[in-house]
Enzyme design. Structure first.
Site, PDB file in Angstrom:
ATOM      1  N   ARG A  49       0.850  -1.188   0.000  1.00  0.00           N
ATOM      2  CA  ARG A  49       0.000   0.000   0.000  1.00  0.00           C
ATOM      3  C   ARG A  49       0.887   1.239   0.000  1.00  0.00           C
ATOM      4  O   ARG A  49       1.991   1.206   0.551  1.00  0.00           O
ATOM      5  CB  ARG A  49      -0.878   0.009   1.253  1.00  0.00           C
ATOM      6  CG  ARG A  49      -1.886  -1.120   1.326  1.00  0.00           C
ATOM      7  CD  ARG A  49      -1.969  -1.699   2.715  1.00  0.00           C
ATOM      8  NE  ARG A  49      -0.817  -2.542   3.042  1.00  0.00           N
ATOM      9  CZ  ARG A  49      -0.280  -2.676   4.243  1.00  0.00           C
ATOM     10  NH1 ARG A  49      -0.763  -2.020   5.265  1.00  0.00           N
ATOM     11  NH2 ARG A  49       0.767  -3.467   4.449  1.00  0.00           N
ATOM     12  N   ASP A 159       9.861  -1.982 -18.690  1.00  0.00           N
ATOM     13  CA  ASP A 159       8.429  -2.148 -18.396  1.00  0.00           C
ATOM     14  C   ASP A 159       7.705  -0.808 -18.493  1.00  0.00           C
ATOM     15  O   ASP A 159       6.911  -0.451 -17.618  1.00  0.00           O
ATOM     16  CB  ASP A 159       8.236  -2.788 -17.013  1.00  0.00           C
ATOM     17  CG  ASP A 159       6.826  -3.349 -16.841  1.00  0.00           C
ATOM     18  OD1 ASP A 159       6.108  -3.507 -17.861  1.00  0.00           O
ATOM     19  OD2 ASP A 159       6.435  -3.624 -15.689  1.00  0.00           O
ATOM     20  N   LYS A 161       4.973   1.680 -19.487  1.00  0.00           N
ATOM     21  CA  LYS A 161       3.538   1.648 -19.781  1.00  0.00           C
ATOM     22  C   LYS A 161       2.881   2.720 -18.907  1.00  0.00           C
ATOM     23  O   LYS A 161       3.493   3.161 -17.915  1.00  0.00           O
ATOM     24  CB  LYS A 161       2.937   0.266 -19.515  1.00  0.00           C
ATOM     25  CG  LYS A 161       3.149  -0.267 -18.127  1.00  0.00           C
ATOM     26  CD  LYS A 161       2.531  -1.642 -17.972  1.00  0.00           C
ATOM     27  CE  LYS A 161       2.940  -2.244 -16.643  1.00  0.00           C
ATOM     28  NZ  LYS A 161       2.327  -3.532 -16.363  1.00  0.00           N
ATOM     29  N   ASN A 164       3.045   2.706 -15.098  1.00  0.00           N
ATOM     30  CA  ASN A 164       4.337   2.920 -14.430  1.00  0.00           C
ATOM     31  C   ASN A 164       4.849   4.348 -14.574  1.00  0.00           C
ATOM     32  O   ASN A 164       6.026   4.616 -14.341  1.00  0.00           O
ATOM     33  CB  ASN A 164       5.380   1.937 -14.976  1.00  0.00           C
ATOM     34  CG  ASN A 164       5.059   0.512 -14.580  1.00  0.00           C
ATOM     35  OD1 ASN A 164       4.277   0.299 -13.654  1.00  0.00           O
ATOM     36  ND2 ASN A 164       5.634  -0.447 -15.268  1.00  0.00           N
ATOM     37  N   ASP A 177       8.492   2.428 -10.956  1.00  0.00           N
ATOM     38  CA  ASP A 177       8.411   0.982 -11.089  1.00  0.00           C
ATOM     39  C   ASP A 177       9.588   0.405 -11.865  1.00  0.00           C
ATOM     40  O   ASP A 177       9.487   0.135 -13.071  1.00  0.00           O
ATOM     41  CB  ASP A 177       7.083   0.582 -11.747  1.00  0.00           C
ATOM     42  CG  ASP A 177       6.555  -0.692 -11.115  1.00  0.00           C
ATOM     43  OD1 ASP A 177       7.384  -1.578 -10.881  1.00  0.00           O
ATOM     44  OD2 ASP A 177       5.353  -0.776 -10.828  1.00  0.00           O
ATOM     45  N   THR A 196       5.110  -6.059 -20.347  1.00  0.00           N
ATOM     46  CA  THR A 196       3.681  -6.289 -20.502  1.00  0.00           C
ATOM     47  C   THR A 196       3.381  -6.574 -21.965  1.00  0.00           C
ATOM     48  O   THR A 196       3.903  -5.885 -22.841  1.00  0.00           O
ATOM     49  CB  THR A 196       2.949  -5.016 -20.028  1.00  0.00           C
ATOM     50  OG1 THR A 196       3.397  -4.746 -18.699  1.00  0.00           O
ATOM     51  CG2 THR A 196       1.447  -5.172 -20.040  1.00  0.00           C
TER      52      THR A 196
HETATM   53  P1  AMP Z   1       2.479   0.595  -6.711  1.00  0.00           P
HETATM   54  O1  AMP Z   1       2.447  -0.382  -5.601  1.00  0.00           O
HETATM   55  O2  AMP Z   1       3.821   1.253  -6.862  1.00  0.00           O
HETATM   56  O3  AMP Z   1       1.932   0.036  -7.995  1.00  0.00           O
HETATM   57  O4  AMP Z   1       1.506   1.782  -6.283  1.00  0.00           O
HETATM   58  C1  AMP Z   1       0.128   1.610  -6.123  1.00  0.00           C
HETATM   59  C2  AMP Z   1      -0.588   2.914  -6.435  1.00  0.00           C
HETATM   60  O5  AMP Z   1      -0.211   3.923  -5.519  1.00  0.00           O
HETATM   61  C3  AMP Z   1      -0.241   3.474  -7.810  1.00  0.00           C
HETATM   62  O6  AMP Z   1      -1.133   2.995  -8.741  1.00  0.00           O
HETATM   63  C4  AMP Z   1      -0.391   4.976  -7.627  1.00  0.00           C
HETATM   64  O7  AMP Z   1      -1.732   5.364  -7.873  1.00  0.00           O
HETATM   65  C5  AMP Z   1      -0.086   5.190  -6.166  1.00  0.00           C
HETATM   66  N1  AMP Z   1       1.289   5.651  -5.985  1.00  0.00           N
HETATM   67  C6  AMP Z   1       2.390   4.874  -5.915  1.00  0.00           C
HETATM   68  N2  AMP Z   1       3.493   5.607  -5.706  1.00  0.00           N
HETATM   69  C7  AMP Z   1       3.092   6.889  -5.650  1.00  0.00           C
HETATM   70  C8  AMP Z   1       3.778   8.146  -5.471  1.00  0.00           C
HETATM   71  N3  AMP Z   1       5.083   8.196  -5.299  1.00  0.00           N
HETATM   72  N4  AMP Z   1       3.053   9.293  -5.496  1.00  0.00           N
HETATM   73  C9  AMP Z   1       1.717   9.232  -5.676  1.00  0.00           C
HETATM   74  N5  AMP Z   1       1.016   8.077  -5.843  1.00  0.00           N
HETATM   75  C10 AMP Z   1       1.682   6.920  -5.836  1.00  0.00           C
END
Ligand code: AMP
Length: 299
Positions: A49, A159, A161, A164, A177, A196
């Protein structure tokens, strides 16, 4: 996709120990969860999360990604995970999401990340259906700058897309990512099939070796998807997608300008060596034509 989960606490300890030894970049300060004031949840990924947080002492706003150690080990992605951190921690570019630091406790690993206010480009695209050429050219230019920086350091992203790519204030792009990224010193070619489906280049589909030009192909797919609203070789049947990729079966809608169509064709070349360089992309007539209008996007 669940693995049998045979691992011991000893393995677990060693994997995360490598994280602190391998990079030689342990933050001077030892962080702990209570150093941060928890804000809203920004999203949930495959392995954790992400929260918007404020560092209590400095008031600095950043994103905190919380991942369960057990899950990382259960899915046997610990090596990929450690590599991702090593690579991301080494990047310093305005269009690459910064990893400021990390820490862990008994249960979780925590990544302290740069905060990107507008979140995923993918979600923006789904809302807007597609972007106009001025906006797309600004995004593509920034992604190309990030990739050029990475390639100069011999890192391939692999990756690319819309999921990311994060977007910050003033439409600033933050490439994120780095889970599939790899350090590939000059003149080495890689064989791992990764990324992907819709974004795979012909050489990966045909199980040939690849180099950094896989990112250039993916940039062509991205440009098409941002302008059209769906990737160029998409099909319900993955076999058809594979065939269309290998044939470079490209159908560009008539609402796309001739300059944009020209750049897409120069990115999506079957022969990796014939793809336009990231340097030349940033000087292509489509970029030159649109860049005078980017100021409105920076407000
Ligand atoms: P992830 O686990 O990196 O795929 O992140 C899950 C979701 O959290 C992503 O789809 C983004 O919407 C949000 N998110 C991740 N990193 C950030 C960040 N540094 N700033 C803002 N939103 C983020």
């Amino acid at each position: 996709m669940q693995n049998s989960g045979h691992y011991s606490k000893v393995d677990s300890h060693n994997v995360f120990k490598r994280l602190s030894n391998a990079t030689h970049k342990q933050p001077v300060r030892r962080w702990k969860p209570s150093d941060f004031e928890l804000g809203k949840r920004l999203g949930k990924g495959k392995f954790g999360r992400v929260y918007c947080v404020r560092e209590k002492k400095s008031g600095f706003i950043c994103a905190l990604k919380v991942m369960s150690k057990d899950e990382i080990l259960l899915y046997k992605v610990e090596k990929q995970f450690v590599r991702e951190i090593e690579i991301q921690a080494s990047l310093r570019h305005p269009n690459c999401l910064r990893l400021y630091g990390w820490f862990y406790d008994d249960k979780n690993v925590y990544l302290i990340l740069e905060y990107a206010a507008y979140g995923e480009l993918y979600k923006m695209l789904k809302k807007r259906k597609r972007f106009d050429e001025v906006t797309t050219s600004y995004y593509i230019f920034q992604v190309a700058a990030a990739l050029e920086y990475m390639h100069n350091k011999h890192i391939i992203h692999r990756d690319l897309k819309p999921e990311n790519i994060l977007v910050h204030f003033h439409n600033q792009i933050k490439l994120s990512d780095f889970g599939w990224s790899v350090y590939a010193p000059q003149n080495t070619r890689r064989n791992t099939m990764c990324g992907t489906l819709d974004y795979l280049p012909p050489e990966m589909v045909e199980s040939k070796s690849h180099d950094e030009t896989v990112d250039v192909w993916a940039l062509g797919v991205l440009m098409y998807e941002l302008l059209v609203g769906r990737p160029p070789f998409e099909d319900e049947n993955s076999g058809v997608t594979y065939r269309r990729i290998v044939k470079v079966d490209l159908r560009i809608p008539t609402f796309i300008s001739s300059e944009a169509a020209d750049l897409i064709k120069k990115l999506l070349r079957y022969e990796p060596k014939k793809r336009i360089s990231l340097h030349n992309l940033q000087r292509h007539p489509w970029i030159i034509k649109n860049r005078g209008l980017w100021d409105t996007l920076k407000d």
